[in-house]
Motif scaffolding. Structure first.
Motif, mmCIF file in Angstrom:
data_model
loop_
_atom_site.group_PDB
_atom_site.id
_atom_site.type_symbol
_atom_site.label_atom_id
_atom_site.label_comp_id
_atom_site.label_asym_id
_atom_site.label_seq_id
_atom_site.Cartn_x
_atom_site.Cartn_y
_atom_site.Cartn_z
ATOM 1 N N ALA A 139 0.839 -1.199 0.000
ATOM 2 C CA ALA A 139 0.000 0.000 0.000
ATOM 3 C C ALA A 139 0.876 1.252 0.000
ATOM 4 C CB ALA A 139 -0.912 0.004 1.220
ATOM 5 N N PRO A 140 0.638 2.177 -0.920
ATOM 6 C CA PRO A 140 1.405 3.424 -0.922
ATOM 7 C C PRO A 140 0.887 4.392 0.131
ATOM 8 C CG PRO A 140 -0.195 3.463 -2.680
ATOM 9 C CD PRO A 140 -0.320 2.107 -2.029
ATOM 10 N N ARG A 141 1.617 5.469 0.314
ATOM 11 C CA ARG A 141 1.194 6.569 1.185
ATOM 12 C C ARG A 141 0.729 7.734 0.312
ATOM 13 N NH1 ARG A 141 2.662 5.842 6.599
ATOM 14 N NH2 ARG A 141 3.250 3.661 6.866
ATOM 15 N N LEU A 142 -0.132 8.588 0.852
ATOM 16 C CA LEU A 142 -0.700 9.695 0.097
ATOM 17 C C LEU A 142 -0.316 11.029 0.724
ATOM 18 C CD1 LEU A 142 -2.625 10.650 -2.203
ATOM 19 C CD2 LEU A 142 -4.485 10.488 -0.527
ATOM 20 N N TRP A 143 0.067 11.987 -0.122
ATOM 21 C CA TRP A 143 0.446 13.337 0.273
ATOM 22 C C TRP A 143 -0.345 14.309 -0.601
ATOM 23 C CZ3 TRP A 143 5.053 13.224 3.540
ATOM 24 C CH2 TRP A 143 5.634 11.951 3.642
ATOM 25 N N ASN B 251 12.539 4.520 -2.465
ATOM 26 C CA ASN B 251 11.276 5.232 -2.579
ATOM 27 C C ASN B 251 10.900 5.381 -4.053
ATOM 28 O OD1 ASN B 251 9.088 6.955 -2.312
ATOM 29 N ND2 ASN B 251 10.271 8.696 -1.566
ATOM 30 N N LEU B 252 9.705 4.969 -4.415
ATOM 31 C CA LEU B 252 9.156 5.283 -5.723
ATOM 32 C C LEU B 252 7.993 6.234 -5.481
ATOM 33 C CD1 LEU B 252 9.499 4.643 -8.769
ATOM 34 C CD2 LEU B 252 7.532 3.146 -8.524
ATOM 35 N N ALA B 253 8.151 7.478 -5.930
ATOM 36 C CA ALA B 253 7.157 8.516 -5.689
ATOM 37 C C ALA B 253 6.474 8.876 -6.994
ATOM 38 C CB ALA B 253 7.825 9.749 -5.080
ATOM 39 N N LYS C 241 -1.357 24.771 -7.006
ATOM 40 C CA LYS C 241 -2.169 24.988 -5.814
ATOM 41 C C LYS C 241 -2.960 23.762 -5.387
ATOM 42 C CE LYS C 241 -2.425 29.992 -5.813
ATOM 43 N NZ LYS C 241 -3.296 31.191 -5.739
ATOM 44 N N VAL C 242 -2.988 22.737 -6.234
ATOM 45 C CA VAL C 242 -3.493 21.424 -5.820
ATOM 46 C C VAL C 242 -2.494 20.395 -6.322
ATOM 47 C CG1 VAL C 242 -5.305 19.703 -6.018
ATOM 48 C CG2 VAL C 242 -5.917 22.121 -5.825
ATOM 49 N N ASN C 243 -1.813 19.769 -5.399
ATOM 50 C CA ASN C 243 -0.794 18.773 -5.702
ATOM 51 C C ASN C 243 -1.077 17.515 -4.919
ATOM 52 O OD1 ASN C 243 1.991 19.571 -7.192
ATOM 53 N ND2 ASN C 243 0.995 21.404 -6.377
ATOM 54 N N ALA C 244 -0.707 16.382 -5.484
ATOM 55 C CA ALA C 244 -0.828 15.125 -4.732
ATOM 56 C C ALA C 244 0.221 14.142 -5.226
ATOM 57 C CB ALA C 244 -2.220 14.524 -4.865
ATOM 58 N N LEU C 245 0.665 13.310 -4.304
ATOM 59 C CA LEU C 245 1.694 12.323 -4.600
ATOM 60 C C LEU C 245 1.388 11.059 -3.816
ATOM 61 C CD1 LEU C 245 5.491 12.817 -4.881
ATOM 62 C CD2 LEU C 245 4.674 11.309 -3.086
ATOM 63 N N MET C 246 1.615 9.905 -4.469
ATOM 64 C CA MET C 246 1.565 8.617 -3.787
ATOM 65 C C MET C 246 2.950 7.999 -3.868
ATOM 66 S SD MET C 246 -2.174 7.245 -5.136
ATOM 67 C CE MET C 246 -1.769 5.533 -4.849
ATOM 68 N N ASN C 247 3.433 7.463 -2.749
ATOM 69 C CA ASN C 247 4.785 6.885 -2.792
ATOM 70 C C ASN C 247 4.820 5.518 -2.127
ATOM 71 O OD1 ASN C 247 4.891 7.996 0.042
ATOM 72 N ND2 ASN C 247 6.973 7.209 -0.125
ATOM 73 N N TYR C 248 5.768 4.720 -2.593
ATOM 74 C CA TYR C 248 5.974 3.360 -2.090
ATOM 75 C C TYR C 248 7.355 3.270 -1.442
ATOM 76 C CZ TYR C 248 2.282 2.293 -5.533
ATOM 77 O OH TYR C 248 1.129 2.266 -6.276
ATOM 78 N N TRP C 249 7.399 2.891 -0.170
ATOM 79 C CA TRP C 249 8.643 2.530 0.513
ATOM 80 C C TRP C 249 8.612 1.014 0.693
ATOM 81 C CZ3 TRP C 249 6.820 6.907 3.957
ATOM 82 C CH2 TRP C 249 7.512 8.106 3.686
ATOM 83 N N GLU D 264 5.139 15.662 -14.079
ATOM 84 C CA GLU D 264 3.722 15.943 -14.286
ATOM 85 C C GLU D 264 2.911 14.813 -13.643
ATOM 86 O OE1 GLU D 264 2.559 18.579 -15.962
ATOM 87 O OE2 GLU D 264 4.409 19.373 -16.853
ATOM 88 N N ALA D 265 1.600 15.033 -13.560
ATOM 89 C CA ALA D 265 0.722 13.986 -13.030
ATOM 90 C C ALA D 265 0.852 12.727 -13.870
ATOM 91 C CB ALA D 265 -0.718 14.472 -13.011
ATOM 92 N N GLY D 266 1.063 11.598 -13.210
ATOM 93 C CA GLY D 266 1.263 10.319 -13.873
ATOM 94 C C GLY D 266 2.712 9.888 -13.933
ATOM 95 N N ASP D 267 3.644 10.819 -13.732
ATOM 96 C CA ASP D 267 5.074 10.496 -13.746
ATOM 97 C C ASP D 267 5.528 10.028 -12.364
ATOM 98 O OD1 ASP D 267 5.175 11.385 -16.372
ATOM 99 O OD2 ASP D 267 5.887 13.384 -15.826
ATOM 100 N N ALA D 268 6.579 9.208 -12.333
ATOM 101 C CA ALA D 268 7.132 8.712 -11.075
ATOM 102 C C ALA D 268 8.642 8.891 -11.072
ATOM 103 C CB ALA D 268 6.777 7.245 -10.867
ATOM 104 N N ILE D 269 9.213 8.929 -9.877
ATOM 105 C CA ILE D 269 10.655 9.032 -9.718
ATOM 106 C C ILE D 269 11.119 8.011 -8.693
ATOM 107 C CG2 ILE D 269 10.403 10.894 -8.004
ATOM 108 C CD1 ILE D 269 13.098 12.018 -9.004
ATOM 109 N N PHE D 270 12.198 7.322 -9.010
ATOM 110 C CA PHE D 270 12.836 6.409 -8.064
ATOM 111 C C PHE D 270 13.912 7.177 -7.324
ATOM 112 C CE2 PHE D 270 16.463 3.261 -7.544
ATOM 113 C CZ PHE D 270 16.009 2.768 -6.335
ATOM 114 N N ILE D 271 13.765 7.271 -5.995
ATOM 115 C CA ILE D 271 14.738 7.941 -5.130
ATOM 116 C C ILE D 271 15.384 6.870 -4.271
ATOM 117 C CG2 ILE D 271 15.112 9.724 -3.397
ATOM 118 C CD1 ILE D 271 12.503 11.023 -4.298
ATOM 119 N N PRO D 272 16.626 6.498 -4.563
ATOM 120 C CA PRO D 272 17.267 5.437 -3.781
ATOM 121 C C PRO D 272 17.492 5.844 -2.324
ATOM 122 C CG PRO D 272 18.426 5.836 -5.860
ATOM 123 C CD PRO D 272 17.481 6.974 -5.655
#
Length: 338
Positions: A141-145, A161-163, A246-254, A226-234
């Motif tokens: 389950a990812p987390r939501l921001w 982290n995949l955000a 002014k409206v942003n959201a991100l889901m990430n997986y640890w 942009e919305a739909g893109d992801a980044i891998f942060i080691p």
């Protein structure tokens, strides 16, 4: 604005390629269109009202952690000027009330930075993941921001982290772990958001106070998602994150390390704190001597010790049973009580 090196990008990447080729290299990558087919991303494309309405269709009334930074903070969630506290307020609030406030602030010229952080989606919005799932993480389950324009200063995560940006745009600026000393990390035990944070304002660096930051700038990489893109942060890659709309959201997986669902104590940062406690009275030369011990047993910079020690004497160097781990923890509990 400083020009940074670009992060490597992929437009097609399978889960197998990601975990077998990308993750072992421990270098950041951007995956364009990672979640472009999610209904959540589609709702964001229709505007803030449609996006918030989609989220609320799953809402069951629970509260979540929110933070609010006043306009004087310039959208940056950070320490206060005296470094005696943080520059924002935090507390729990109903998610529907938070989203209403988020929409209300869109037309304001002067407004606070607000954010719902690190929410467990299954608890807050049951059913959302089932409609917006990734083959990369079928059981995680990812987390939501969610929030408006805001800045999270340069920090690191203790896990890979995949955000994934699901609404709005975000800019990421990353520094490799080797630049830690050039980023002037703040206290280990007093942080704005749980992890040590760089004391350098990367958009307005004080080079008289932080001269080595110039070296970190040279090694930094950046990407705008942009919305739909992801980044891998080691793990342990320092990252500065800016929400640009002014409206942003991100889901990430640890999925491993200190933030993994099955993480057990002690964490690596716990070990660092214990090492600092144990070696605080040693001289520089003595610490240097211990560095060689760590290099041999932990970082395995030379010959691997398990290659020449008989397997029945590997103990903590080898494969550990749960009973052995429990015995080691009990040993240290007694040691630390003295």
């Amino acid at each position: 604005m400083t020009e940074y090196k670009k992060i490597a990008e992929y437009s097609t990447l399978t889960a197998g390629q990601f975990f077998e080729q990308i993750v072992p290299e421990q270098k950041p990558v951007v995956i364009r269109g990672f979640a472009e087919n999610w209904p959540l991303v589609a709702s964001a494309g229709k505007g803030p009202d449609a996006f918030t309405a989609y989220l609320l269709s799953f809402y069951q009334g629970k509260k979540a952690r929110m933070v609010v930074a006043p306009p004087a903070a310039n959208k940056r969630f950070y320490y206060n000027d005296e470094m005696t506290d943080v520059n924002y307020l935090s507390g729990e609030e109903r998610f529907d009330l938070f989203l209403g406030r988020l929409l209300e602030l869109i037309d304001r010229e002067v407004y606070p930075a607000i954010s719902m952080q690190n929410a467990q989606i299954n608890d807050l919005l049951p059913g959302l993941i089932e409609q917006n799932c990734s083959e990369f993480f079928p059981e995680l389950a990812p987390r939501l921001w969610v929030g408006n324009e805001g800045i999270v200063s340069t920090h690191y995560d203790g896990s890979d982290n995949l955000a994934c940006v699901v609404a709005g745009r975000r800019r990421f600026i990353l520094f490799p772990p080797a630049q830690t000393g050039h980023l002037y990390p703040g206290p280990l035990n007093f942080t704005p958001a749980g992890a040590p944070t760089s004391l350098v304002d990367i958009h307005n660096p004080d080079f008289e106070r932080f001269p080595l930051f110039k070296k970190a700038q040279v090694e930094a990489v950046s990407a705008e998602l942009e919305a739909g893109d992801a980044i891998f942060i080691p793990m342990l890659w320092w990252h500065h994150v800016e929400s640009l709309d002014k409206v942003n959201a991100l889901m990430n997986y640890w999925w491993n390390g200190s933030s993994a669902p099955d993480a057990v104590s002690p964490s690596a940062i716990d070990s660092l704190n214990l090492a600092l406690l144990a070696m605080r009275e040693l001289s520089p030369k003595q610490r240097e001597a211990w560095r060689h011990m760590f290099d041999h047993y932990l970082f395995k910079q030379g010959v691997d010790p398990v290659s020449y020690i008989p397997p029945h004497q590997h103990h903590i160097l080898g494969k550990l049973t749960s009973e052995y781990v429990r015995a080691v923890k009990d040993y240290f509990i007694k040691k630390l009580q003295k």
